[in-house]
Scaffold this motif. Structure first.
Motif, PDB file in Angstrom:
ATOM      1  N   PRO A 129      -1.709 -10.937  -2.964  1.00  0.00           N
ATOM      2  CA  PRO A 129      -0.526 -10.173  -2.175  1.00  0.00           C
ATOM      3  C   PRO A 129      -1.154  -9.230  -0.796  1.00  0.00           C
ATOM      4  O   PRO A 129      -0.514  -9.337  -0.053  1.00  0.00           O
ATOM      5  N   LEU A 130      -2.278  -8.822  -1.266  1.00  0.00           N
ATOM      6  CA  LEU A 130      -3.016  -7.970  -0.096  1.00  0.00           C
ATOM      7  C   LEU A 130      -3.374  -8.774   1.070  1.00  0.00           C
ATOM      8  O   LEU A 130      -3.316  -8.392   2.151  1.00  0.00           O
ATOM      9  N   LEU A 131      -4.027  -9.883   0.491  1.00  0.00           N
ATOM     10  CA  LEU A 131      -4.370 -10.914   1.749  1.00  0.00           C
ATOM     11  C   LEU A 131      -3.168 -11.457   2.503  1.00  0.00           C
ATOM     12  O   LEU A 131      -3.615 -11.402   3.352  1.00  0.00           O
ATOM     13  N   GLN A 132      -2.171 -11.586   1.905  1.00  0.00           N
ATOM     14  CA  GLN A 132      -0.851 -12.215   2.548  1.00  0.00           C
ATOM     15  C   GLN A 132      -0.386 -11.003   3.498  1.00  0.00           C
ATOM     16  O   GLN A 132      -0.132 -11.177   4.754  1.00  0.00           O
ATOM     17  N   LEU A 133      -0.484  -9.768   3.040  1.00  0.00           N
ATOM     18  CA  LEU A 133       0.026  -8.634   3.872  1.00  0.00           C
ATOM     19  C   LEU A 133      -0.730  -8.577   5.170  1.00  0.00           C
ATOM     20  O   LEU A 133      -0.255  -8.344   6.000  1.00  0.00           O
ATOM     21  N   VAL A 134      -1.973  -8.380   4.851  1.00  0.00           N
ATOM     22  CA  VAL A 134      -3.073  -8.231   5.931  1.00  0.00           C
ATOM     23  C   VAL A 134      -2.790  -9.556   6.884  1.00  0.00           C
ATOM     24  O   VAL A 134      -2.760  -9.292   8.268  1.00  0.00           O
ATOM     25  N   ALA A 135      -2.675 -10.828   6.397  1.00  0.00           N
ATOM     26  CA  ALA A 135      -2.524 -11.915   7.125  1.00  0.00           C
ATOM     27  C   ALA A 135      -1.319 -11.890   7.953  1.00  0.00           C
ATOM     28  O   ALA A 135      -1.133 -12.310   9.056  1.00  0.00           O
ATOM     29  N   ALA A 136      -0.210 -11.204   7.400  1.00  0.00           N
ATOM     30  CA  ALA A 136       1.036 -11.243   8.024  1.00  0.00           C
ATOM     31  C   ALA A 136       1.016 -10.143   9.039  1.00  0.00           C
ATOM     32  O   ALA A 136       1.827  -9.713   9.945  1.00  0.00           O
ATOM     33  N   GLY A 137       0.007  -9.179   9.075  1.00  0.00           N
ATOM     34  CA  GLY A 137      -0.157  -8.021   9.997  1.00  0.00           C
ATOM     35  C   GLY A 137       0.586  -6.698   9.713  1.00  0.00           C
ATOM     36  O   GLY A 137       0.713  -5.851  10.593  1.00  0.00           O
ATOM     37  N   SER A 138       0.822  -6.966   8.701  1.00  0.00           N
ATOM     38  CA  SER A 138       1.751  -5.583   8.230  1.00  0.00           C
ATOM     39  C   SER A 138       0.849  -4.420   7.603  1.00  0.00           C
ATOM     40  O   SER A 138       1.382  -3.224   7.325  1.00  0.00           O
ATOM     41  N   CYS A 139      -0.341  -4.575   7.509  1.00  0.00           N
ATOM     42  CA  CYS A 139      -1.369  -3.545   7.032  1.00  0.00           C
ATOM     43  C   CYS A 139      -2.141  -3.247   8.043  1.00  0.00           C
ATOM     44  O   CYS A 139      -3.294  -3.718   8.460  1.00  0.00           O
ATOM     45  N   ARG A 140      -2.061  -2.088   8.909  1.00  0.00           N
ATOM     46  CA  ARG A 140      -2.646  -1.439   9.895  1.00  0.00           C
ATOM     47  C   ARG A 140      -3.389  -0.162   9.594  1.00  0.00           C
ATOM     48  O   ARG A 140      -2.310   0.687   9.325  1.00  0.00           O
ATOM     49  N   VAL A 141      -4.359   0.226   9.849  1.00  0.00           N
ATOM     50  CA  VAL A 141      -4.785   1.663   9.708  1.00  0.00           C
ATOM     51  C   VAL A 141      -4.050   2.571  10.367  1.00  0.00           C
ATOM     52  O   VAL A 141      -3.610   2.492  11.389  1.00  0.00           O
ATOM     53  N   GLY A 142      -3.497   3.598   9.624  1.00  0.00           N
ATOM     54  CA  GLY A 142      -2.799   4.450  10.274  1.00  0.00           C
ATOM     55  C   GLY A 142      -1.368   4.339  10.191  1.00  0.00           C
ATOM     56  O   GLY A 142      -0.594   5.171  10.577  1.00  0.00           O
ATOM     57  N   SER A 143      -0.963   3.096   9.865  1.00  0.00           N
ATOM     58  CA  SER A 143       0.559   2.807   9.939  1.00  0.00           C
ATOM     59  C   SER A 143       1.226   3.174   8.894  1.00  0.00           C
ATOM     60  O   SER A 143       0.548   3.118   7.789  1.00  0.00           O
ATOM     61  N   PRO A 144       2.341   3.670   8.608  1.00  0.00           N
ATOM     62  CA  PRO A 144       2.938   4.156   7.457  1.00  0.00           C
ATOM     63  C   PRO A 144       3.044   2.990   6.524  1.00  0.00           C
ATOM     64  O   PRO A 144       2.946   3.201   5.320  1.00  0.00           O
ATOM     65  N   GLY A 145       3.201   1.724   6.914  1.00  0.00           N
ATOM     66  CA  GLY A 145       3.292   0.704   6.155  1.00  0.00           C
ATOM     67  C   GLY A 145       2.046   0.458   5.281  1.00  0.00           C
ATOM     68  O   GLY A 145       1.924  -0.228   4.295  1.00  0.00           O
ATOM     69  N   ASN A 146       0.879   0.832   5.800  1.00  0.00           N
ATOM     70  CA  ASN A 146      -0.309   0.752   5.097  1.00  0.00           C
ATOM     71  C   ASN A 146      -0.706   1.614   4.054  1.00  0.00           C
ATOM     72  O   ASN A 146      -1.382   1.324   3.070  1.00  0.00           O
ATOM     73  N   ALA A 147       0.537   2.522   3.678  1.00  0.00           N
ATOM     74  CA  ALA A 147       0.266   3.555   2.470  1.00  0.00           C
ATOM     75  C   ALA A 147       1.038   2.664   1.326  1.00  0.00           C
ATOM     76  O   ALA A 147       0.522   3.067   0.213  1.00  0.00           O
ATOM     77  N   LEU A 148       1.721   1.609   1.290  1.00  0.00           N
ATOM     78  CA  LEU A 148       2.175   0.772   0.256  1.00  0.00           C
ATOM     79  C   LEU A 148       1.306  -0.011  -0.304  1.00  0.00           C
ATOM     80  O   LEU A 148       0.528  -0.921   0.610  1.00  0.00           O
ATOM     81  N   ASP A 149       0.906   0.039  -1.533  1.00  0.00           N
ATOM     82  CA  ASP A 149       0.044  -0.632  -2.257  1.00  0.00           C
ATOM     83  C   ASP A 149       0.589  -1.672  -3.195  1.00  0.00           C
ATOM     84  O   ASP A 149       1.144  -1.569  -4.104  1.00  0.00           O
ATOM     85  N   PRO A 150       0.301  -3.191  -2.430  1.00  0.00           N
ATOM     86  CA  PRO A 150       0.959  -4.257  -3.550  1.00  0.00           C
ATOM     87  C   PRO A 150       0.363  -4.401  -4.686  1.00  0.00           C
ATOM     88  O   PRO A 150       0.678  -4.985  -5.636  1.00  0.00           O
ATOM     89  N   LEU A 151      -0.898  -3.600  -5.112  1.00  0.00           N
ATOM     90  CA  LEU A 151      -1.515  -3.823  -6.180  1.00  0.00           C
ATOM     91  C   LEU A 151      -0.991  -2.666  -7.216  1.00  0.00           C
ATOM     92  O   LEU A 151      -1.858  -2.466  -8.230  1.00  0.00           O
ATOM     93  N   GLY A 152      -0.095  -1.711  -6.511  1.00  0.00           N
ATOM     94  CA  GLY A 152       0.367  -0.437  -7.306  1.00  0.00           C
ATOM     95  C   GLY A 152      -0.228   1.017  -7.015  1.00  0.00           C
ATOM     96  O   GLY A 152      -1.323   0.787  -6.237  1.00  0.00           O
ATOM     97  N   ALA A 153       0.327   1.943  -7.415  1.00  0.00           N
ATOM     98  CA  ALA A 153      -0.113   3.153  -7.077  1.00  0.00           C
ATOM     99  C   ALA A 153      -1.251   3.286  -7.748  1.00  0.00           C
ATOM    100  O   ALA A 153      -1.697   3.023  -8.921  1.00  0.00           O
ATOM    101  N   PRO A 154      -2.423   4.231  -6.866  1.00  0.00           N
ATOM    102  CA  PRO A 154      -3.759   4.671  -7.663  1.00  0.00           C
ATOM    103  C   PRO A 154      -3.253   5.440  -9.136  1.00  0.00           C
ATOM    104  O   PRO A 154      -2.277   6.148  -9.111  1.00  0.00           O
ATOM    105  N   ARG A 155      -4.108   5.437  -9.893  1.00  0.00           N
ATOM    106  CA  ARG A 155      -4.034   5.858 -11.254  1.00  0.00           C
ATOM    107  C   ARG A 155      -4.077   7.582 -11.041  1.00  0.00           C
ATOM    108  O   ARG A 155      -4.665   7.921 -10.239  1.00  0.00           O
ATOM    109  N   GLY A 156      -3.003   8.060 -11.737  1.00  0.00           N
ATOM    110  CA  GLY A 156      -3.175   9.569 -11.705  1.00  0.00           C
ATOM    111  C   GLY A 156      -2.327   9.934 -10.558  1.00  0.00           C
ATOM    112  O   GLY A 156      -1.880  11.216 -10.195  1.00  0.00           O
TER     113      GLY A 156
END
Length: 161
Positions: A129-156
């Motif tokens: 899923p993350l490969l697909q997001l990066v390939a779609a161009g929706s994960c850019r450093v500093g962009s608000p969309g980059n904060a969403l994690d398709p692998l789930g929220a970090p523990r804690g």
């Protein structure tokens, strides 16, 4: 994307998977850095007909799919490049080298740490899923969309995802 997944499955020691897992823990919001860690060994998997390994070929092969930054990180993390045998520069690389110095250092540190056995990095399919997001161009450093994690929220994390 399917061809890339097949190539990544061919990594006999899963070092790319372990590198990506380390980067996910240390830099959870930099998805492109994590993907660069996942695919950084493609140069070893894409051997030329004469058997040579080239990071440049790997970087250029992923550029159309995963973007300029991931390709640049893969190219710059090369141990051969660090030793001065990296070859020529593409136009604009000098500026990119300076901008990405910290990310490249982080990638190299994770790459070297991933060589240690015993790290549980999960399975490759979890990264699709993350490969697909990066390939779609929706994960850019500093962009608000980059904060969403398709692998789930970090523990804690108390943050609502």
């Amino acid at each position: 994307m399917l061809e890339l997944m097949e190539l990544l499955r061919a990594d006999p020691d899963d070092r790319g998977l372990r590198t990506a897992a380390l980067l996910r823990r240390s830099h959870p919001f930099d998805k492109e850095l994590q993907i660069a860690g996942l695919v950084h060994r493609l140069g070893h998997l894409l051997r030329l007909s004469d058997g040579t390994v080239t990071v440049g070929v790997a970087a250029e092969s992923i550029r159309p799919l995963l973007g300029e930054r991931v390709a640049r990180l893969v190219r710059l993390q090369s141990p051969q490049r660090a030793a001065g045998a990296g070859g020529g520069h593409r136009e604009g690389d000098r500026e990119g080298d300076d901008v990405e110095a910290e990310a490249v250092a982080t990638l190299c540190q994770a790459r070297d740490s991933a060589a240690a056995a015993g790290l549980d990095a999960g399975v490759l399919e979890d990264w699709q899923p993350l490969l697909q997001l990066v390939a779609a161009g929706s994960c850019r450093v500093g962009s608000p969309g980059n904060a969403l994690d398709p692998l789930g929220a970090p523990r804690g994390s108390s943050r609502a995802w």
